[in-house]
Design a protein around this motif. Structure first.
Motif: not given
Length: 83
Positions: A38-41, A58-65
């Motif tokens: 999950m790169r960049d997350a 659970k991951f967060l990337r650019d404000g999105a879960v």
């Protein structure tokens, strides 16, 4: 401090027993397999659904879960929701 709900206590005991019996991979093993993909997350936590043995990371990337479902018995990624 609030006490866990009876279902949470029972599920936790079932999960612990499954891990001890080798029927469920431990969380660190699941994380070792999934987090690097999950790169960049940012990894923000997990849930474990019992008795199915499905981990949801659970991951967060650019404000999105983003949720990644993983079979706790095999470590296989079952699906992903989010972007």
């Amino acid at each position: 401090m609030a006490m866990p709900a009876p279902d949470q206590v029972r599920d936790g005991a079932v999960a612990l027993q499954a891990r001890r019996q080798g029927r469920l991979l431990p969380l660190p093993e699941i994380e070792r397999r999934v987090v690097p993909t999950m790169r960049d997350a940012q990894y923000i936590g997990f849930d474990l659904e019992m008795p199915s043995g499905i981990y949801t990371l659970k991951f967060l990337r650019d404000g999105a879960v983003i949720w990644v479902d993983v079979d706790g018995r095999t470590g296989q990624v079952l699906g992903r929701t989010g972007r």
